[in-house]
Scaffold this motif. Sequence first.
Motif, PDB file in Angstrom:
ATOM      1  N   UNK A   7       0.806  -1.216   0.000  1.00 48.45           N
ATOM      2  CA  UNK A   7       0.000   0.000   0.000  1.00 48.45           C
ATOM      3  C   UNK A   7       0.844   1.273   0.000  1.00 48.45           C
ATOM      4  N   UNK A   8       2.100   1.186   0.405  1.00 48.22           N
ATOM      5  CA  UNK A   8       2.961   2.365   0.376  1.00 48.22           C
ATOM      6  C   UNK A   8       3.016   2.939  -1.041  1.00 48.22           C
ATOM      7  N   UNK A   9       3.067   2.067  -2.036  1.00 48.77           N
ATOM      8  CA  UNK A   9       3.147   2.498  -3.441  1.00 48.77           C
ATOM      9  C   UNK A   9       1.844   2.278  -4.211  1.00 48.77           C
ATOM     10  N   UNK A  10       0.964   1.431  -3.700  1.00 44.92           N
ATOM     11  CA  UNK A  10      -0.258   1.084  -4.427  1.00 44.92           C
ATOM     12  C   UNK A  10      -1.496   1.174  -3.535  1.00 44.92           C
ATOM     13  N   UNK A  11      -1.507   2.192  -2.700  1.00 44.52           N
ATOM     14  CA  UNK A  11      -2.611   2.353  -1.766  1.00 44.52           C
ATOM     15  C   UNK A  11      -3.367   3.650  -1.947  1.00 44.52           C
ATOM     16  N   UNK A  17       1.200   6.952  -5.141  1.00 40.87           N
ATOM     17  CA  UNK A  17       0.786   5.785  -5.915  1.00 40.87           C
ATOM     18  C   UNK A  17       1.630   5.622  -7.171  1.00 40.87           C
ATOM     19  N   UNK A  18       2.086   4.414  -7.403  1.00 37.66           N
ATOM     20  CA  UNK A  18       2.915   4.082  -8.554  1.00 37.66           C
ATOM     21  C   UNK A  18       2.104   3.340  -9.608  1.00 37.66           C
ATOM     22  N   UNK A  19       2.397   3.639 -10.857  1.00 38.47           N
ATOM     23  CA  UNK A  19       1.794   2.956 -12.013  1.00 38.47           C
ATOM     24  C   UNK A  19       0.271   3.056 -12.036  1.00 38.47           C
TER      25      UNK A  19
END
Length: 81
Positions: A7-11, A17-19
Amino acid sequence: ILSDACFHCHGPDSAKRQAGLRLDQEEAAKANRNGHRAIVAGESARSELVRRITSADPDEVMPPRDPNRSLTAAQIDTLKR
């Protein structure tokens, strides 16, 4: 597992948020994204998430190799199930 490692990058934080991938919302996590779905319920072999967490390619493996977010074999097994 996802909240600790992903969730750090996709939360929920759109600034981090990445990508454009959001895993904290079921609909977004299961959405078709250019022919791929991060999560395919009941078919882990078709899930991009499973492919990425089991990848040996350092450019593709998720989460990126980081001692604070690496997944254990048990966690990977849980996500596959």
